[in-house]
Write a protein that holds these residues in place. Structure first.
Motif, PDB file in Angstrom:
ATOM      1  N   MET A   2      33.363  -4.120   4.643  1.00 31.81           N
ATOM      2  CA  MET A   2      34.772  -4.469   4.554  1.00 31.81           C
ATOM      3  C   MET A   2      35.604  -3.251   4.120  1.00 31.81           C
ATOM      4  O   MET A   2      35.168  -2.475   3.278  1.00 31.81           O
ATOM      5  N   ILE A  34      43.334  -4.399  -0.893  1.00 31.37           N
ATOM      6  CA  ILE A  34      42.022  -4.865  -1.330  1.00 31.37           C
ATOM      7  C   ILE A  34      41.402  -3.886  -2.320  1.00 31.37           C
ATOM      8  O   ILE A  34      41.375  -2.681  -2.087  1.00 31.37           O
ATOM      9  N   LYS A  36      37.843  -3.034  -4.233  1.00 31.28           N
ATOM     10  CA  LYS A  36      36.398  -3.235  -4.235  1.00 31.28           C
ATOM     11  C   LYS A  36      35.899  -2.977  -5.653  1.00 31.28           C
ATOM     12  O   LYS A  36      36.194  -1.937  -6.238  1.00 31.28           O
ATOM     13  N   CYS A  52      40.159 -14.819 -10.377  1.00 29.08           N
ATOM     14  CA  CYS A  52      40.950 -14.940  -9.144  1.00 29.08           C
ATOM     15  C   CYS A  52      41.653 -16.288  -9.075  1.00 29.08           C
ATOM     16  O   CYS A  52      42.824 -16.366  -8.689  1.00 29.08           O
ATOM     17  N   HIS A  57      44.869 -14.054  -7.176  1.00 32.58           N
ATOM     18  CA  HIS A  57      44.300 -13.049  -6.286  1.00 32.58           C
ATOM     19  C   HIS A  57      43.230 -13.743  -5.428  1.00 32.58           C
ATOM     20  O   HIS A  57      42.676 -14.771  -5.822  1.00 32.58           O
ATOM     21  N   GLU A  58      42.941 -13.183  -4.260  1.00 31.86           N
ATOM     22  CA  GLU A  58      42.003 -13.816  -3.337  1.00 31.86           C
ATOM     23  C   GLU A  58      40.661 -13.096  -3.338  1.00 31.86           C
ATOM     24  O   GLU A  58      40.585 -11.903  -3.059  1.00 31.86           O
ATOM     25  N   LEU A  60      37.714 -12.222  -1.477  1.00 29.00           N
ATOM     26  CA  LEU A  60      37.358 -12.181  -0.062  1.00 29.00           C
ATOM     27  C   LEU A  60      35.857 -12.249   0.144  1.00 29.00           C
ATOM     28  O   LEU A  60      35.386 -12.848   1.112  1.00 29.00           O
ATOM     29  N   SER A  61      35.097 -11.609  -0.741  1.00 31.74           N
ATOM     30  CA  SER A  61      33.642 -11.636  -0.607  1.00 31.74           C
ATOM     31  C   SER A  61      32.963 -11.273  -1.919  1.00 31.74           C
ATOM     32  O   SER A  61      33.536 -10.569  -2.753  1.00 31.74           O
ATOM     33  N   HIS A  76      35.163  -7.997  -3.225  1.00 26.38           N
ATOM     34  CA  HIS A  76      36.367  -7.525  -2.529  1.00 26.38           C
ATOM     35  C   HIS A  76      37.467  -8.513  -2.885  1.00 26.38           C
ATOM     36  O   HIS A  76      37.348  -9.712  -2.573  1.00 26.38           O
ATOM     37  N   ILE A  77      38.494  -8.022  -3.547  1.00 23.80           N
ATOM     38  CA  ILE A  77      39.572  -8.870  -4.062  1.00 23.80           C
ATOM     39  C   ILE A  77      40.901  -8.394  -3.459  1.00 23.80           C
ATOM     40  O   ILE A  77      41.257  -7.218  -3.586  1.00 23.80           O
ATOM     41  N   ARG A  78      41.603  -9.331  -2.824  1.00 21.08           N
ATOM     42  CA  ARG A  78      42.923  -9.015  -2.272  1.00 21.08           C
ATOM     43  C   ARG A  78      43.976  -9.377  -3.324  1.00 21.08           C
ATOM     44  O   ARG A  78      44.011 -10.491  -3.822  1.00 21.08           O
ATOM     45  N   ARG A  80      47.299 -10.542  -4.911  1.00 15.75           N
ATOM     46  CA  ARG A  80      48.265 -11.564  -4.481  1.00 15.75           C
ATOM     47  C   ARG A  80      49.557 -10.894  -4.021  1.00 15.75           C
ATOM     48  O   ARG A  80      49.877  -9.764  -4.432  1.00 15.75           O
TER      49      ARG A  80
END
Length: 82
Positions: A2, A34, A36, A52, A57-58, A60-61, A76-78, A80
């Motif tokens: 990612m 994103i 990591k 999260c 925050h999202e 992702l994986s 992996h955090i997106r 907000r």
């Protein structure tokens, strides 16, 4: 693999330090980008999920890397949008 915009190495840190470092790193990331995070604390999986959920925050994986010398968890955090 990612894509990510910034990376945080939290290996060897115990709760709550990975979360605190993540919070600080996210302040330097633009909304929607994103981050990591690599951590070795087994409790970090639940900690980052709760973080999260509470902050918006999202996540992702979450990947468990057992090939590393010490088991690692890669998040992996997106950030907000607001």
């Amino acid at each position: 693999m990612m894509e990510f915009h910034q990376e945080l190495d939290a290996r060897g840190l115990k709760c709550p330090l990975p979360i605190l470092r993540c919070k600080k790193a996210l302040a330097d990331v633009a909304p929607g980008e994103i981050l990591k995070v690599t951590a070795t604390d087994p409790g970090s999986v639940k900690d980052f999920q709760a973080f999260c959920k509470q902050t918006g925050h999202e996540m992702l994986s979450v990947v468990e890397n057992e090939d590393a010398p010490q088991k690692e968890f890669i998040f992996h955090i997106r950030k907000r949008l607001q």
